[in-house]
Design a protein around this motif. Sequence first.
Motif, PDB file in Angstrom:
ATOM      1  N   UNK A 193      -2.942   0.631 -18.467  1.00 41.37           N
ATOM      2  CA  UNK A 193      -3.157   0.114 -17.124  1.00 41.37           C
ATOM      3  C   UNK A 193      -1.987  -0.805 -16.801  1.00 41.37           C
ATOM      4  N   UNK A 194      -1.341  -0.539 -15.657  1.00 39.73           N
ATOM      5  CA  UNK A 194      -0.160  -1.317 -15.290  1.00 39.73           C
ATOM      6  C   UNK A 194      -0.117  -1.455 -13.775  1.00 39.73           C
ATOM      7  N   UNK A 195       0.091  -2.675 -13.306  1.00 36.03           N
ATOM      8  CA  UNK A 195       0.161  -2.944 -11.874  1.00 36.03           C
ATOM      9  C   UNK A 195       1.603  -3.243 -11.471  1.00 36.03           C
ATOM     10  N   UNK A 196       2.058  -2.705 -10.341  1.00 35.60           N
ATOM     11  CA  UNK A 196       3.399  -3.048  -9.857  1.00 35.60           C
ATOM     12  C   UNK A 196       3.568  -4.521  -9.535  1.00 35.60           C
ATOM     13  N   UNK A 197       2.468  -5.277  -9.430  1.00 39.44           N
ATOM     14  CA  UNK A 197       2.562  -6.709  -9.163  1.00 39.44           C
ATOM     15  C   UNK A 197       2.908  -7.507 -10.413  1.00 39.44           C
ATOM     16  N   UNK A 198       2.924  -6.861 -11.569  1.00 40.19           N
ATOM     17  CA  UNK A 198       3.220  -7.562 -12.814  1.00 40.19           C
ATOM     18  C   UNK A 198       4.622  -8.171 -12.767  1.00 40.19           C
ATOM     19  N   UNK A 235       9.253  -6.507  -0.668  1.00 36.47           N
ATOM     20  CA  UNK A 235       9.501  -7.503  -1.709  1.00 36.47           C
ATOM     21  C   UNK A 235       8.782  -8.806  -1.391  1.00 36.47           C
ATOM     22  N   UNK A 236       8.800  -9.229  -0.129  1.00 37.75           N
ATOM     23  CA  UNK A 236       8.090 -10.450   0.265  1.00 37.75           C
ATOM     24  C   UNK A 236       6.592 -10.273   0.098  1.00 37.75           C
ATOM     25  N   UNK A 237       6.074  -9.100   0.472  1.00 38.37           N
ATOM     26  CA  UNK A 237       4.635  -8.851   0.352  1.00 38.37           C
ATOM     27  C   UNK A 237       4.195  -8.819  -1.109  1.00 38.37           C
ATOM     28  N   UNK A 238       4.975  -8.198  -1.968  1.00 40.40           N
ATOM     29  CA  UNK A 238       4.632  -8.167  -3.391  1.00 40.40           C
ATOM     30  C   UNK A 238       4.673  -9.556  -4.001  1.00 40.40           C
ATOM     31  N   UNK A 239       5.660 -10.326  -3.602  1.00 40.71           N
ATOM     32  CA  UNK A 239       5.776 -11.703  -4.104  1.00 40.71           C
ATOM     33  C   UNK A 239       4.564 -12.532  -3.684  1.00 40.71           C
ATOM     34  N   UNK A 240       4.176 -12.396  -2.426  1.00 42.72           N
ATOM     35  CA  UNK A 240       3.022 -13.145  -1.922  1.00 42.72           C
ATOM     36  C   UNK A 240       1.736 -12.693  -2.612  1.00 42.72           C
ATOM     37  N   UNK A 241       1.584 -11.389  -2.826  1.00 38.59           N
ATOM     38  CA  UNK A 241       0.368 -10.881  -3.464  1.00 38.59           C
ATOM     39  C   UNK A 241       0.259 -11.366  -4.897  1.00 38.59           C
ATOM     40  N   UNK A 242       1.361 -11.398  -5.615  1.00 32.13           N
ATOM     41  CA  UNK A 242       1.331 -11.869  -7.000  1.00 32.13           C
ATOM     42  C   UNK A 242       0.999 -13.354  -7.070  1.00 32.13           C
ATOM     43  N   UNK A 243       1.527 -14.138  -6.138  1.00 32.17           N
ATOM     44  CA  UNK A 243       1.264 -15.573  -6.137  1.00 32.17           C
ATOM     45  C   UNK A 243      -0.168 -15.885  -5.714  1.00 32.17           C
ATOM     46  N   UNK A 244      -0.697 -15.088  -4.784  1.00 35.20           N
ATOM     47  CA  UNK A 244      -2.022 -15.364  -4.253  1.00 35.20           C
ATOM     48  C   UNK A 244      -3.155 -14.700  -5.002  1.00 35.20           C
ATOM     49  N   UNK A 245      -2.858 -13.947  -6.075  1.00 35.02           N
ATOM     50  CA  UNK A 245      -3.908 -13.289  -6.838  1.00 35.02           C
ATOM     51  C   UNK A 245      -4.486 -12.058  -6.154  1.00 35.02           C
ATOM     52  N   UNK A 246      -3.718 -11.446  -5.254  1.00 33.49           N
ATOM     53  CA  UNK A 246      -4.177 -10.247  -4.571  1.00 33.49           C
ATOM     54  C   UNK A 246      -3.834  -9.006  -5.397  1.00 33.49           C
ATOM     55  N   UNK A 247      -4.236  -7.847  -4.895  1.00 32.94           N
ATOM     56  CA  UNK A 247      -3.962  -6.583  -5.569  1.00 32.94           C
ATOM     57  C   UNK A 247      -3.176  -5.657  -4.642  1.00 32.94           C
ATOM     58  N   UNK A 248      -2.785  -4.502  -5.183  1.00 29.68           N
ATOM     59  CA  UNK A 248      -1.971  -3.580  -4.408  1.00 29.68           C
ATOM     60  C   UNK A 248      -2.723  -3.029  -3.203  1.00 29.68           C
ATOM     61  N   UNK A 249      -4.050  -2.925  -3.295  1.00 26.80           N
ATOM     62  CA  UNK A 249      -4.823  -2.487  -2.129  1.00 26.80           C
ATOM     63  C   UNK A 249      -4.671  -3.472  -0.980  1.00 26.80           C
ATOM     64  N   UNK A 250      -4.573  -4.768  -1.300  1.00 22.78           N
ATOM     65  CA  UNK A 250      -4.351  -5.772  -0.264  1.00 22.78           C
ATOM     66  C   UNK A 250      -2.966  -5.608   0.352  1.00 22.78           C
ATOM     67  N   UNK A 251      -1.968  -5.304  -0.483  1.00 19.40           N
ATOM     68  CA  UNK A 251      -0.619  -5.073   0.037  1.00 19.40           C
ATOM     69  C   UNK A 251      -0.617  -3.878   0.985  1.00 19.40           C
ATOM     70  N   UNK A 252      -1.337  -2.806   0.613  1.00 20.14           N
ATOM     71  CA  UNK A 252      -1.430  -1.647   1.498  1.00 20.14           C
ATOM     72  C   UNK A 252      -2.099  -2.020   2.817  1.00 20.14           C
ATOM     73  N   UNK A 253      -3.112  -2.891   2.764  1.00 19.75           N
ATOM     74  CA  UNK A 253      -3.750  -3.349   3.999  1.00 19.75           C
ATOM     75  C   UNK A 253      -2.809  -4.174   4.847  1.00 19.75           C
ATOM     76  N   UNK A 254      -1.973  -5.005   4.218  1.00 21.13           N
ATOM     77  CA  UNK A 254      -0.993  -5.780   4.978  1.00 21.13           C
ATOM     78  C   UNK A 254       0.024  -4.869   5.656  1.00 21.13           C
TER      79      UNK A 254
END
Length: 549
Positions: A193-198, A235-254
């Motif tokens: 299991x690997x997340x791009x937010x890692x 890149x900004x969205x991924x950075x924000x998601x990693x800092x805020x504890x969000x997941x890739x589904x949240x990034x897709x919603x953004x």
Amino acid sequence: MASFKMKAGAALVASAGLSAAVAVEPGWTTAALAAGTSSAVWWRYGRVGTRAAIDRWDRNAARHAGTASWWDLTRTSSAWAMRRKARVLRPSLAGAPVWRVWQTPITSVAVPLCTVGRRTVYTSVEESTLRVGIPGTGKTAELACRVLDAPGGAVVTSTATDLYDLTALVRTRSGPVTVFNPGGLGGLASTLRWSPLSGCEQPETAARRAADLVGPQTPGSEGERWASNGRRILAVLLHAAALGGYRMADVAGWVANPDAATPFVLAALKDSPQPEAMRTAARQMLGTNARTRDGVMLAITPAVAWTTLPTAAECGDVDPDDSWEITDLTDRAGTLYLLGDEDGTVGPLLSALVAEIAHQARRTAAARPGGRLDPALLLVLDEVALTCRTPLPQWMAELRKRNIGIHAACQGLAQLRQVWGADGAAMILNCAAAVLVYGGCKDAADLDLFARLAGDRDETVQTHDGDGRLSATSTRRVPVIGVPMLAGLPNFHAMLIRRGMPVALARTPIAWKRRAVRRAGRVARVVHEHPADQRATGAQPAATAPAAA
């Protein structure tokens, strides 16, 4: 050049000595013998200019009809040629005695690529190779052998389970076997299991990950302009998601609703190492005019579309899993199988993971003796245009310095141009130390290109009179391997274009004919039919055992 001059000088000194020795004997015979010897030696060793080199090349090509000779194969692609570089390819052998270097197994420094006649053609573990051929010609059978022969770790990508079925059980003997199957192919369960937010808490990691997810575009095209802006926003969205504890589904919603995403993104960026700069960039990108923003978001959408697939979300849209490390590949000779789907939906996720592995392996190698991995790491990339949309042209030019070899396969050069553009496809072709061109191609431009690379040869044409008697002969230039012959090559045969030698017709290996694969297939059947015999056979559980070849 210097060696030719030394040989010529030594030979001339010897001939001069012979002339002096026979000078005491009167007569023209001894003088003629000395002069003839001197002339022959000069003709053989003294002509070291460009014209002489071309003459020798032409004579050698004419003797072998423009194809590789025994000496060409020995000089460039034999086990002897590979072992000569063993101390460079294996830094652990740098101080070893000569006898130990030459007793090192050949597969630890070289890859047995194919056979020409009865000669095995090798490439070193650092060299990249490319296979071009339509489905069903033997590419997968040959790539499976690359996985089986990998001296260290191997990363294997494919859009089918063939490579896993043929090699997984055998590879368990050398190291851990891990599966990443976001497409759910063949019902094979993912063990990784690997997340791009890692790691995206760091801005530089987020920027690199965004570029890997969006992938390459044709340089100078309209799509590249939108993709370039999309990489910065993602890149900004991924950075924000990693800092805020969000997941890739949240990034897709953004990405789907940037207006609603703005307050969440700005709030998360307060914890960034560069909060003001990142928040300013987010406001600028998300607050631009709607038409431009929608175009950029449309370019990002394919990079996050995999989050809507349940199987992909199960192994990719998760919290980071620290149970797997790059040392499984670099130090434990592990094998990682990454399986994609036919339409390329999960391709961005696979590409990002392969790029992360390459990045970590390159950093690991830089800290090792000689700046190389020992043993080497192989990237076996089947259907590379679908499963690995990474900076492949740059990788093929640079990763060899770190003992990371790339073995890629595609269905045609048009597939490479579609992803990396004409210049990128040309660079991939140029950087490949060996190219295997299989039969069945129907693209006239590709066939003409490969036929031209094979070169021309002289063919004798006989002319007969009306009574059938030979009246004249002439010579004409014809292709070494014509277009019809190249297109009609049988399965498991290919034209080999190898650096440093003329072309050759080769036979490529077939994995399911190897003894280890046949035995593994028998073991898998026993385990499947008699689970109680697992302990006796030492096999893997039936759920992870590959199907019989």
